[in-house]
Design an enzyme around this catalytic site. Sequence first.
Site, PDB file in Angstrom:
ATOM      1  N   HIS A 152       2.803   0.907   1.729  1.00  0.00           N
ATOM      2  CA  HIS A 152       2.694   0.396   0.357  1.00  0.00           C
ATOM      3  C   HIS A 152       2.108   1.507  -0.507  1.00  0.00           C
ATOM      4  O   HIS A 152       0.943   1.862  -0.351  1.00  0.00           O
ATOM      5  CB  HIS A 152       1.785  -0.842   0.362  1.00  0.00           C
ATOM      6  CG  HIS A 152       1.626  -1.496  -0.974  1.00  0.00           C
ATOM      7  ND1 HIS A 152       0.900  -2.653  -1.143  1.00  0.00           N
ATOM      8  CD2 HIS A 152       2.096  -1.187  -2.201  1.00  0.00           C
ATOM      9  CE1 HIS A 152       0.928  -3.005  -2.424  1.00  0.00           C
ATOM     10  NE2 HIS A 152       1.641  -2.124  -3.088  1.00  0.00           N
ATOM     11  N   ARG A 198       0.548   2.259  -3.543  1.00  0.00           N
ATOM     12  CA  ARG A 198      -0.105   1.520  -4.637  1.00  0.00           C
ATOM     13  C   ARG A 198      -0.301   2.409  -5.846  1.00  0.00           C
ATOM     14  O   ARG A 198      -0.422   3.626  -5.727  1.00  0.00           O
ATOM     15  CB  ARG A 198      -1.464   0.992  -4.172  1.00  0.00           C
ATOM     16  CG  ARG A 198      -1.368  -0.308  -3.414  1.00  0.00           C
ATOM     17  CD  ARG A 198      -2.764  -0.836  -3.103  1.00  0.00           C
ATOM     18  NE  ARG A 198      -2.682  -2.154  -2.530  1.00  0.00           N
ATOM     19  CZ  ARG A 198      -2.818  -3.290  -3.229  1.00  0.00           C
ATOM     20  NH1 ARG A 198      -3.078  -3.258  -4.511  1.00  0.00           N
ATOM     21  NH2 ARG A 198      -2.723  -4.455  -2.628  1.00  0.00           N
ATOM     22  N   ARG A 255      -4.626   3.952  -3.048  1.00  0.00           N
ATOM     23  CA  ARG A 255      -5.823   3.752  -2.216  1.00  0.00           C
ATOM     24  C   ARG A 255      -5.555   3.990  -0.734  1.00  0.00           C
ATOM     25  O   ARG A 255      -6.465   4.186   0.036  1.00  0.00           O
ATOM     26  CB  ARG A 255      -6.423   2.369  -2.444  1.00  0.00           C
ATOM     27  CG  ARG A 255      -5.622   1.242  -1.857  1.00  0.00           C
ATOM     28  CD  ARG A 255      -6.370  -0.068  -1.957  1.00  0.00           C
ATOM     29  NE  ARG A 255      -6.406  -0.567  -3.310  1.00  0.00           N
ATOM     30  CZ  ARG A 255      -6.491  -1.864  -3.606  1.00  0.00           C
ATOM     31  NH1 ARG A 255      -6.586  -2.752  -2.632  1.00  0.00           N
ATOM     32  NH2 ARG A 255      -6.494  -2.278  -4.842  1.00  0.00           N
ATOM     33  N   GLU A 302      10.604 -11.852   1.561  1.00  0.00           N
ATOM     34  CA  GLU A 302       9.540 -11.860   2.560  1.00  0.00           C
ATOM     35  C   GLU A 302       8.558 -12.941   2.136  1.00  0.00           C
ATOM     36  O   GLU A 302       8.009 -12.902   1.034  1.00  0.00           O
ATOM     37  CB  GLU A 302       8.858 -10.487   2.642  1.00  0.00           C
ATOM     38  CG  GLU A 302       7.757 -10.493   3.701  1.00  0.00           C
ATOM     39  CD  GLU A 302       7.310  -9.096   4.118  1.00  0.00           C
ATOM     40  OE1 GLU A 302       8.124  -8.164   4.093  1.00  0.00           O
ATOM     41  OE2 GLU A 302       6.129  -8.971   4.477  1.00  0.00           O
TER      42      GLU A 302
END
Length: 240
Positions: free
Chosen positions: A45, A47, A51, A153
């Site tokens: 992911h 972001r 992070r 999902e």
Amino acid sequence: MNKIRLGVNIDHVATVRNARGENYPDPLKAALLAQKSGADSVTIHLREDRRHINEKDLKLIKSKLKIPLNLEIAATKEMLDIALKRKPPFVCIVPEKRKEITTEGGLNLNFKKDFLKKIINRLKQKRSRVSLFIEPSLIDIEKSKNLNADCVEIHTGKFCNLINKNKNYNQELEKIKKAVNFGNLLGLEVHAGHGLTYKSAKILSKVKGITEFNIGHFLIGESIFMGLDKVIKNFRKIIS
Ligand code: PXP
């Protein structure tokens, strides 16, 4: 029957790395080990606040991985441009709030609907399989179909929380089952993810029609004690 695919989310390897600003543990090493240990895909992911995974990780992992890379992105112009450039085989569009600890719920499909439709179509033109991360809601399944997504999902966070707290999860399980059935009926591939542990993955693996699980936090945490290879193999056994 086709086997259920296991997507291994390695974001938290990068979280540990970033906690010290070092170059270890290396997410690429984790991605390649996940591949060797039987993962069907690797999820990361990217972001907005970077992070965990960053663009350098994305570029490296995409270039070295042989199994499909599943890139999770928020529905923003910046992320669309990155995904169009890197062309991951799988893209999952997720909601993102800067201050959240993790992805707290599914997408709001009424918000930026036209932009979402545009993102989905542009990514599909580049041959990425596009999935939308949604709540187990029949309305959202139908909206996802209308937006031309390939897959949905289902956010399993609520279900997993109930299990972790030893609370009754039957109502939430029914919701998930109905969403899976309806998704399949509309011709969508249905996946599940968020908060999954051995216990919750085992229960959900019995729901007919889920074709892929994406598992990260528990899997990486458990690897501290057992090793990534062993934990991936355990999950493989549980969901097959
Ligand atoms: N699926 C999606 C779309 C996610 O955004 C995440 C991470 O938030 C996961 C699966 C994995 O969740 P977890 O790390 O709780 O296993």
